[in-house]
Write a protein that holds these residues in place. Structure first.
Motif, mmCIF file in Angstrom:
data_model
loop_
_atom_site.group_PDB
_atom_site.id
_atom_site.type_symbol
_atom_site.label_atom_id
_atom_site.label_comp_id
_atom_site.label_asym_id
_atom_site.label_seq_id
_atom_site.Cartn_x
_atom_site.Cartn_y
_atom_site.Cartn_z
ATOM 1 N N TYR A 339 0.843 -1.195 0.000
ATOM 2 C CA TYR A 339 0.000 0.000 0.000
ATOM 3 C C TYR A 339 0.877 1.244 0.000
ATOM 4 C CZ TYR A 339 0.869 0.645 5.028
ATOM 5 O OH TYR A 339 1.465 0.851 6.241
ATOM 6 N N LEU A 340 0.252 2.383 -0.257
ATOM 7 C CA LEU A 340 0.988 3.605 -0.572
ATOM 8 C C LEU A 340 0.640 4.776 0.344
ATOM 9 C CD1 LEU A 340 2.811 4.694 -2.849
ATOM 10 C CD2 LEU A 340 0.739 5.293 -4.107
ATOM 11 N N VAL A 341 -0.589 4.802 0.839
ATOM 12 C CA VAL A 341 -1.039 5.936 1.648
ATOM 13 C C VAL A 341 -1.075 5.510 3.115
ATOM 14 C CG1 VAL A 341 -2.920 7.556 2.109
ATOM 15 C CG2 VAL A 341 -2.374 6.894 -0.253
ATOM 16 N N GLN A 342 -0.280 6.188 3.939
ATOM 17 C CA GLN A 342 -0.196 5.842 5.361
ATOM 18 C C GLN A 342 -1.318 6.494 6.160
ATOM 19 O OE1 GLN A 342 2.291 3.691 6.601
ATOM 20 N NE2 GLN A 342 0.822 3.686 8.275
ATOM 21 N N GLN A 343 -1.527 7.785 5.898
ATOM 22 C CA GLN A 343 -2.485 8.517 6.734
ATOM 23 C C GLN A 343 -2.982 9.763 6.003
ATOM 24 O OE1 GLN A 343 -1.238 10.987 10.220
ATOM 25 N NE2 GLN A 343 -2.049 9.269 11.408
ATOM 26 N N VAL A 344 -4.244 10.088 6.245
ATOM 27 C CA VAL A 344 -4.784 11.353 5.741
ATOM 28 C C VAL A 344 -5.410 12.086 6.918
ATOM 29 C CG1 VAL A 344 -6.395 12.465 4.153
ATOM 30 C CG2 VAL A 344 -5.300 10.311 3.490
ATOM 31 N N THR A 345 -5.005 13.338 7.096
ATOM 32 C CA THR A 345 -5.615 14.144 8.158
ATOM 33 C C THR A 345 -6.269 15.380 7.540
ATOM 34 O OG1 THR A 345 -3.597 15.426 8.521
ATOM 35 C CG2 THR A 345 -3.878 13.455 9.862
ATOM 36 N N TYR A 346 -7.264 15.903 8.262
ATOM 37 C CA TYR A 346 -7.846 17.177 7.856
ATOM 38 C C TYR A 346 -8.012 18.018 9.116
ATOM 39 C CZ TYR A 346 -10.591 20.772 5.761
ATOM 40 O OH TYR A 346 -11.008 21.994 5.327
ATOM 41 N N ASP A 347 -7.497 19.236 9.071
ATOM 42 C CA ASP A 347 -7.561 20.110 10.233
ATOM 43 C C ASP A 347 -7.025 19.379 11.473
ATOM 44 O OD1 ASP A 347 -8.084 22.420 11.617
ATOM 45 O OD2 ASP A 347 -10.151 21.865 12.081
ATOM 46 N N ASP A 348 -5.923 18.646 11.270
ATOM 47 C CA ASP A 348 -5.220 17.915 12.332
ATOM 48 C C ASP A 348 -5.989 16.722 12.902
ATOM 49 O OD1 ASP A 348 -2.969 19.489 12.118
ATOM 50 O OD2 ASP A 348 -3.720 20.974 13.553
ATOM 51 N N SER A 349 -7.139 16.385 12.359
ATOM 52 C CA SER A 349 -7.791 15.168 12.850
ATOM 53 C C SER A 349 -7.650 14.058 11.801
ATOM 54 C CB SER A 349 -9.264 15.425 13.177
ATOM 55 O OG SER A 349 -9.986 15.593 11.996
ATOM 56 N N ILE A 350 -7.431 12.838 12.286
ATOM 57 C CA ILE A 350 -7.150 11.719 11.382
ATOM 58 C C ILE A 350 -8.436 11.276 10.680
ATOM 59 C CG2 ILE A 350 -6.391 9.315 11.250
ATOM 60 C CD1 ILE A 350 -4.526 9.909 13.609
ATOM 61 N N ARG A 351 -8.415 11.322 9.361
ATOM 62 C CA ARG A 351 -9.580 10.913 8.575
ATOM 63 C C ARG A 351 -9.394 9.535 7.973
ATOM 64 N NH1 ARG A 351 -13.321 15.417 7.466
ATOM 65 N NH2 ARG A 351 -14.165 13.892 6.024
ATOM 66 N N TYR A 352 -8.138 9.144 7.751
ATOM 67 C CA TYR A 352 -7.858 7.808 7.203
ATOM 68 C C TYR A 352 -6.519 7.336 7.747
ATOM 69 C CZ TYR A 352 -6.193 4.144 4.136
ATOM 70 O OH TYR A 352 -5.676 2.959 3.671
ATOM 71 N N GLU A 353 -6.462 6.071 8.097
ATOM 72 C CA GLU A 353 -5.197 5.470 8.550
ATOM 73 C C GLU A 353 -5.111 4.084 7.911
ATOM 74 O OE1 GLU A 353 -3.809 6.272 12.472
ATOM 75 O OE2 GLU A 353 -2.067 6.124 11.125
ATOM 76 N N ALA A 354 -3.946 3.742 7.342
ATOM 77 C CA ALA A 354 -3.797 2.450 6.654
ATOM 78 C C ALA A 354 -3.989 1.300 7.640
ATOM 79 C CB ALA A 354 -2.418 2.366 6.022
ATOM 80 N N LYS A 355 -4.688 0.264 7.170
ATOM 81 C CA LYS A 355 -4.835 -0.958 7.963
ATOM 82 C C LYS A 355 -4.264 -2.108 7.134
ATOM 83 C CE LYS A 355 -9.141 0.680 9.966
ATOM 84 N NZ LYS A 355 -9.252 1.775 8.940
ATOM 85 N N PRO A 356 -2.982 -2.394 7.335
ATOM 86 C CA PRO A 356 -2.319 -3.387 6.488
ATOM 87 C C PRO A 356 -2.943 -4.773 6.610
ATOM 88 C CG PRO A 356 -0.734 -2.119 7.755
ATOM 89 C CD PRO A 356 -2.075 -1.789 8.304
ATOM 90 N N GLY A 357 -2.930 -5.504 5.517
ATOM 91 C CA GLY A 357 -3.419 -6.884 5.506
ATOM 92 C C GLY A 357 -2.431 -7.782 4.779
ATOM 93 N N ASN A 358 -2.685 -9.086 4.808
ATOM 94 C CA ASN A 358 -1.795 -10.037 4.148
ATOM 95 C C ASN A 358 -2.422 -10.624 2.895
ATOM 96 O OD1 ASN A 358 0.352 -9.854 5.943
ATOM 97 N ND2 ASN A 358 -0.514 -11.398 7.305
#
Ligand code: ZN
Length: 455
Positions: A339-358
């Motif tokens: 995967y490529l995107v680790q985290q996305v925040t908006y106005d300092d709050s986390i909107r997306y965080e990667a959840k790695p899988g196998n």
């Protein structure tokens, strides 16, 4: 039943149908609302004139890659700007900006309840798993040659490097003639969107099938006198290897041995293993669906089966999928999905965080471990450990014969080091011999991976 109660029942049924419909609409709204609203026009209106969104994109260590405000601002490093072209796109919209579209809701503060994008001075931020340092190193190492460099951590799934070439500087885009060889498929991200004839890197697939399906394969030996005749056609080897066992055949990339193994396995078994190892699958992450590879031995004669076992005929691989397979071999048969995107925040709050899988189990643990040993043997006895930045590595080269033009050079493998669990693939189109063309590029890239992971 009298008339009145019939009516009551009918009313009840109608009310239930209405309620059901409402639930369906609400669920769909929750899932798709932003797409029904202003989404597309905002996401794609990412042009210099449009001021509706403001965000920053950073690499894994916080290095600045791009900012979007009134217009786009890129890194000061020209090599990095070029290396990032197929990830971030440019203002001309000819390159698909997959991650920006996939996460535009989060990046631009979309509010599901008001159905609008946030206004004001708030900012989105996206952190990638890519390393700016490794991206720039891969770009420099390719020296403008067409091809792909991919590296990822097969334990976590983080992609450190995905460079597709040809590319160009988005701050100074050239006039592109798509017919010109130097711009061949310039808008395609080759790492995710291309498929290649694998040549001898495909011998890994044939070897995996042999380890499972031919009980005494490791005690066999094959005689290579430089060529093998199959149904009246010669399959030529890259040398005269004499008596070789499976490990030596893989190390020397002996076509004669692998043609015989492929014929013994047969069309159905070879096809089955290529599919089990994911060659024909598409990987999905961060909005990407990787291009599927291919093996097709329906109605294939003996020659075609022999050629397929050594990575020619109509075999195709996708670079990202094959890199993941390298990770699975290094990691006992299962790898983290890239995967490529680790985290996305908006106005300092986390909107997306990667959840790695196998991945699913691509091959049994014993077969994966044995293949990894054989690929390490090839590094020590053929490719040269010097190219692997001091890491315990395994690899396989390939030189893919094209119908016309120069052969493509391929090189894929892994490091089995707890601090640097990296799988890699390097492809140089028209690059000639796989190992001699690709190993110097790989060395520069792995050196920078080690610096990145140590920092
Ligand atoms: Zn040979």
């Amino acid at each position: 039943m009298n008339k009145l109660s019939k009516r009551a029942w009918l009313t009840m049924v109608l009310a239930l149908v209405l309620l059901g419909g409402l639930v369906v609409i609400l669920v769909q709204y929750g899932v798709n609302a932003s797409k029904w609203a202003a989404y597309r026009s905002v996401a794609l209106a990412d042009t210099p004139d449009y001021g509706g969104d403001k965000y920053t994109i950073l690499d894994r260590s916080g290095v600045f890659l791009m900012e979007k405000d009134q217009g786009r601002t890129y890194s000061d490093d020209p090599a990095l700007r070029k290396a990032m072209l197929h990830v971030l796109g440019d203002n001309r919209l000819q390159i698909q900006r997959v991650i920006l579209e996939e996460y535009s809701d989060d990046l631009m503060g979309y509010d599901r309840f008001s159905g609008s994008f946030a206004a004001g001075n708030k900012e989105g931020q996206m952190q990638l798993t890519l390393s700016a340092r490794v991206q720039a190193a891969a770009q420099d190492a390719l020296e403008g040659k067409k091809g792909v460099v991919g590296v990822y951590n097969y334990r976590t799934g983080e992609i450190l490097c995905m460079v597709s070439s040809p590319n160009y500087d988005p701050t100074d885009p050239p006039a592109i003639d798509e017919e010109a060889p130097e711009f061949e498929a310039v808008f395609v991200n080759r790492f995710t969107g291309a498929s290649y004839i694998p040549g001898s890197v495909f011998k890994i697939v044939t070897a995996a099938a042999a380890l499972e399906e031919i009980g005494d394969i490791e005690s066999r030996s094959f005689l290579c006198q430089g060529q093998l005749e199959v149904d009246g056609e010669r399959i030529v080897c890259n040398g005269v290897h004499g008596e070789v066992d499976l490990q030596e055949a893989l190390c020397r990339s002996c076509n004669v041995a692998f043609a015989q193994i492929a014929l013994e396995l047969g069309a159905d078994t070879l096809t089955d293993y290529a599919k089990r190892l994911g060659i024909c699958d598409s990987l999905s992450f961060d909005g990407y669906d990787t291009r599927k590879g291919n093996i097709d031995l329906k109605d294939a004669g003996h020659q075609s089966i022999a050629w397929a076992g050594i990575g020619q005929y109509n075999d195709l691989i996708n670079p990202c999928q094959f890199m993941t397979l390298m990770g699975a071999i290094a990691n006992g048969g299962i790898a983290a999905e890239p995967y490529l995107v680790q985290q996305v925040t908006y106005d300092d709050s986390i909107r997306y965080e990667a959840k790695p899988g196998n991945t699913y189990r691509l091959l049994p643990e014993a077969a994966a471990d044995r293949l990894a040993e054989m690929m390490h043997y090839a590094v020590v006895n053929n490719y040269g450990e010097w190219y692997f930045s001091g890491l315990y590595a395994g690899a396989k080269s390939g030189t893919a014969e094209q119908g016309e033009g120069d052969n493509d050079a391929l090189f894929a493998g892994f490091a089995q080091d707890p601090d640097y669990p990296l799988a890699f693939i390097v492809i140089v189109e028209g690059g000639g011999a796989g190992s001699s063309t690709c190993t110097p590029i790989l060395k520069q890239v792995l050196d920078s991976c080690v610096v990145e992971l140590d920092s």
